[in-house]
Design an enzyme around this catalytic site. Structure first.
Site, PDB file in Angstrom:
ATOM      1  N   ALA A  10      53.959  46.334  23.595  1.00 18.03           N
ATOM      2  CA  ALA A  10      53.694  44.830  24.482  1.00 18.03           C
ATOM      3  C   ALA A  10      55.220  44.461  24.793  1.00 18.03           C
ATOM      4  O   ALA A  10      55.716  43.610  24.558  1.00 18.03           O
ATOM      5  CB  ALA A  10      53.293  43.885  23.648  1.00 18.03           C
ATOM      6  N   TYR A  12      58.834  45.363  27.422  1.00 20.66           N
ATOM      7  CA  TYR A  12      59.195  45.295  28.875  1.00 20.66           C
ATOM      8  C   TYR A  12      58.272  45.848  29.809  1.00 20.66           C
ATOM      9  O   TYR A  12      57.970  45.155  31.129  1.00 20.66           O
ATOM     10  CB  TYR A  12      60.551  45.620  29.063  1.00 20.66           C
ATOM     11  CG  TYR A  12      61.723  44.959  28.758  1.00 20.66           C
ATOM     12  CD1 TYR A  12      62.372  43.745  29.356  1.00 20.66           C
ATOM     13  CD2 TYR A  12      61.970  44.843  27.228  1.00 20.66           C
ATOM     14  CE1 TYR A  12      63.487  43.124  28.732  1.00 20.66           C
ATOM     15  CE2 TYR A  12      63.061  44.008  26.734  1.00 20.66           C
ATOM     16  CZ  TYR A  12      63.696  43.152  27.547  1.00 20.66           C
ATOM     17  OH  TYR A  12      64.571  42.352  26.991  1.00 20.66           O
ATOM     18  N   GLY A  14      54.958  47.367  28.819  1.00 19.57           N
ATOM     19  CA  GLY A  14      53.366  47.023  28.437  1.00 19.57           C
ATOM     20  C   GLY A  14      53.176  45.525  29.040  1.00 19.57           C
ATOM     21  O   GLY A  14      51.960  45.421  29.699  1.00 19.57           O
ATOM     22  N   ARG A  39      56.607  39.714  18.354  1.00 18.28           N
ATOM     23  CA  ARG A  39      56.324  39.907  19.767  1.00 18.28           C
ATOM     24  C   ARG A  39      55.111  39.259  20.466  1.00 18.28           C
ATOM     25  O   ARG A  39      55.038  38.498  21.275  1.00 18.28           O
ATOM     26  CB  ARG A  39      56.657  41.159  20.058  1.00 18.28           C
ATOM     27  CG  ARG A  39      57.757  41.415  21.204  1.00 18.28           C
ATOM     28  CD  ARG A  39      57.901  42.794  21.671  1.00 18.28           C
ATOM     29  NE  ARG A  39      59.279  42.803  22.197  1.00 18.28           N
ATOM     30  CZ  ARG A  39      59.761  43.784  22.862  1.00 18.28           C
ATOM     31  NH1 ARG A  39      59.346  45.067  22.783  1.00 18.28           N
ATOM     32  NH2 ARG A  39      60.740  43.869  23.329  1.00 18.28           N
ATOM     33  N   THR A  91      60.431  55.018  23.609  1.00 19.61           N
ATOM     34  CA  THR A  91      60.801  56.469  23.288  1.00 19.61           C
ATOM     35  C   THR A  91      62.344  56.580  23.357  1.00 19.61           C
ATOM     36  O   THR A  91      62.924  57.049  24.342  1.00 19.61           O
ATOM     37  CB  THR A  91      60.407  57.317  24.283  1.00 19.61           C
ATOM     38  OG1 THR A  91      60.583  56.535  25.812  1.00 19.61           O
ATOM     39  CG2 THR A  91      58.827  57.335  24.378  1.00 19.61           C
ATOM     40  N   GLU A 163      63.965  46.241  35.830  1.00 17.48           N
ATOM     41  CA  GLU A 163      63.910  44.931  35.255  1.00 17.48           C
ATOM     42  C   GLU A 163      64.428  43.877  36.253  1.00 17.48           C
ATOM     43  O   GLU A 163      65.495  44.306  36.923  1.00 17.48           O
ATOM     44  CB  GLU A 163      64.683  45.200  34.207  1.00 17.48           C
ATOM     45  CG  GLU A 163      63.743  45.776  33.141  1.00 17.48           C
ATOM     46  CD  GLU A 163      64.345  45.840  31.519  1.00 17.48           C
ATOM     47  OE1 GLU A 163      65.114  45.020  31.216  1.00 17.48           O
ATOM     48  OE2 GLU A 163      64.098  46.961  31.087  1.00 17.48           O
ATOM     49  N   PHE A 224      68.331  60.861  39.485  1.00 20.19           N
ATOM     50  CA  PHE A 224      68.740  60.870  41.062  1.00 20.19           C
ATOM     51  C   PHE A 224      69.390  59.304  41.076  1.00 20.19           C
ATOM     52  O   PHE A 224      70.368  59.139  41.772  1.00 20.19           O
ATOM     53  CB  PHE A 224      67.934  60.844  41.932  1.00 20.19           C
ATOM     54  CG  PHE A 224      67.625  62.348  42.369  1.00 20.19           C
ATOM     55  CD1 PHE A 224      67.468  63.252  41.486  1.00 20.19           C
ATOM     56  CD2 PHE A 224      67.541  62.836  43.671  1.00 20.19           C
ATOM     57  CE1 PHE A 224      67.147  64.818  41.873  1.00 20.19           C
ATOM     58  CE2 PHE A 224      67.423  63.919  44.230  1.00 20.19           C
ATOM     59  CZ  PHE A 224      67.158  64.807  43.185  1.00 20.19           C
ATOM     60  N   CYS A 274      66.896  52.869  30.147  1.00 25.40           N
ATOM     61  CA  CYS A 274      66.441  54.007  30.730  1.00 25.40           C
ATOM     62  C   CYS A 274      67.422  55.021  31.093  1.00 25.40           C
ATOM     63  O   CYS A 274      67.206  56.201  30.725  1.00 25.40           O
ATOM     64  CB  CYS A 274      65.423  53.865  31.213  1.00 25.40           C
ATOM     65  SG  CYS A 274      63.972  53.064  30.672  1.00 25.40           S
TER      66      CYS A 274
END
Ligand code: NAD
Ligand code: UGA
Length: 450
Positions: A10, A12, A14, A39, A91, A163, A224, A274
């Protein structure tokens, strides 16, 4: 097969993704589960004090929560009740053992797969929503289907939202990608997931591929984008050395329809949870397959990014007479970009730490990210946190604008100047302020790539 959906994780990804799926599929029950009880409590808070800030999110949660969108820690009941299971757990980059500092740490994913298997009471479609290395689906398939009572079909449906614009991106995505096994079960599972998105996304924007292409596409897409940011930042340094203006260069390069205008904004370097993690993951994959030159190519994207933040501090050092100790520098903005409270891998964090090493008194202000900033820098002395920009700037020798919050250009910069020690410097690392107006007030102004 029932039409109900569960999402494990749950965060950013989910939370916002499932909120939009619930809004657009009012006939499906969508349950979001997490092991983090705090959370989940925040997602369920009566005052809608949600754990993720995204423009437009709270309105959708108000519309759907308790109707067909539910947040819970009860993973067993949620998995039992749904045949479509999205997994959006974290991850992060692995920090130990083989592949440390590069590979993805898949322990959360693996734990989740084992939970799904142990709680399942029917066949399930298990969907990778997290960003994962290529071939993870094979590992998951092996874990889930080894001596299993039920059949699990593993698909990849990576998420491309950014985001700060998550809701806009989810409501009108450039594309939705669904990868699956190229057999009858795989095609049927993909069709079931296409149906979820087809509730609001035009069919021609829902692209299906094999699983490995889907997994790799997500890493390649982020690589990229990150590479574009590093490329323009590499040009920015050259602009500073030659008298060219990086915003002018970017405008003209971007006018070439083969290149396009987006993602050419020079700045303090990319942050966020990320880009770095996914580029490193790609590097690790290249190395694993013996593609060392390709690996080195992508490593440079990260090196260039690190260099950009070091360059900011070096320029401050030079402009402030080669001594920073005991000076006060205010960082305006700590989030890795505007419209989010997220501070993961934020360039402002790196700059704050480099300044603290020089014994600068750093004062940090941000409209949404101050609580995260406090957590990130809890081990750093001589940092203060101040919600009010004017107080943050009081007595400072320099203001370094790190995040392009929309209201920063319209602050009362005369008042900021009056509050600062002289000579007063503004380093606008986002090139979003009116430099001429600032100079007229009396500031010395630095920009990136100018
Ligand atoms: P996050 O840390 O915000 O959320 C992950 C959540 O998963 C956490 O709340 C954690 O408690 C939960 N979790 C971990 N293990 C669990 C388990 N066994 N059972 C239940 N819950 C568990 O992470 P995020 O930013 O949402 O990212 C998740 C994934 O999505 C990552 O792979 C990321 O690369 C990918 N992604 C993120 C974004 C983004 O904008 N943040 C965009 C695209 C893709
Ligand atoms: C990025 C991608 O844009 C998403 O497609 C992807 O789903 C997501 O990563 C992910 O996988 O997590 P995000 O990191 O949220 O999204 O934000 P971006 O808008 O991509 O910005 C990333 C960083 O690059 C920010 O620090 C931003 O300030 C910086 N940036 C971006 C620039 O410096 N210049 C630009 O021109 C664009």
């Amino acid at each position: 097969m029932n039409r109900d959906i569960v999402c494990i994780g749950a965060g950013y990804i989910g939370g916002p993704t499932m909120a939009v799926i619930a809004k657009m599929n009012p006939d499906r029950r969508v349950t979001v589960v997490d092991i983090n009880a705090e959370r989940i409590a925040a997602w369920n808070s009566p005052g809608f004090d949600l754990p993720v800030y995204e423009p437009g999110l709270v309105e959708i949660v108000k519309e759907t929560r308790g109707k067909n969108l539910f947040f819970t820690t009860d993973i067993k009941a949620a998995v039992e009740g749904s045949d479509i299971v999205f997994v959006g757990v974290n991850t992060p980059t692995k920090m130990f053992g083989r592949g440390a500092g590069r590979a993805s740490d898949l322990q959360f994913w693996e734990a989740t797969a084992r939970e799904i298997k142990s709680f399942a009471k029917s066949d399930k479609i298990v969907i990778e929503k997290s960003t994962l290395p290529v071939k993870t689906a094979a590992a998951m398939d092996a874990i889930l289907n080894d001596r299993a009572k039920y059949r699990f079909t593993v698909l990849s449906n990576p998420e491309f939202l950014a985001e700060g614009t998550a809701i806009k991106d989810l409501l009108s995505p450039d594309r939705v990608l669904i990868g699956g096994p190229q057999d009858d079960a795989g095609r049927a599972a993909m069709e079931a997931v296409v149906d979820i998105y087809a509730a609001w996304v035009p069919r021609e924007k829902i692209l299906t591929t094999n699983v490995w292409s889907a997994e790799l596409t997500k890493l390649a897409a982020n690589a990229f984008l990150a590479q574009r940011v590093s490329s323009i930042n590499a040009i920015a340094g050259l602009c500073e050395a030659t008298g060219a203006d990086v915003d002018e260069v970017a405008r003209v390069i971007g006018a070439d329809s083969r290149i396009g205008p987006k993602f050419l904004k020079a700045g303090p370097g990319f942050g966020g949870s990320c880009f770095k993690k996914d580029v490193l993951n790609l590097v690790y994959l290249c190395e694993s397959f013996g593609l060392h030159t390709a690996a080195e190519y992508w490593v440079q994207v990260i090196r260039m990014n690190d260099h950009q933040q070091e360059r900011i501090v070096s320029r401050l050092f030079r402009e402030m007479f080669n001594t920073l100790a005991n000076r006060k520098i205010a960082l305006f903005g700590f989030a890795f970009k505007a419209d989010t409270g997220d501070t993961r891998e934020t360039p402002a964090g790196v700059v704050a730490r480099l300044l603290a090493e020089e014994r600068v008194r750093v004062s940090i202000t941000d409209p949404k990210a101050l609580e995260n900033a406090k957590k990130d820098l809890k081990d750093v002395d001589c940092v203060t946190f101040e919600p009010d920009e004017y107080k943050a700037a009081e007595g400072a020798d320099a203001v370094v604008l790190m995040t392009d919050w929309r209201h920063y250009p319209s602050l009362d910069w005369q008042r900021v100047f009056d509050l600062m020690r002289k000579p007063a410097l503004v380093f606008d690392t986002r090139n979003c302020l009116d430099a001429a107006a600032l100079r007229k007030i009396g500031f010395k102004v630095l920009n990136i790539g100018k």
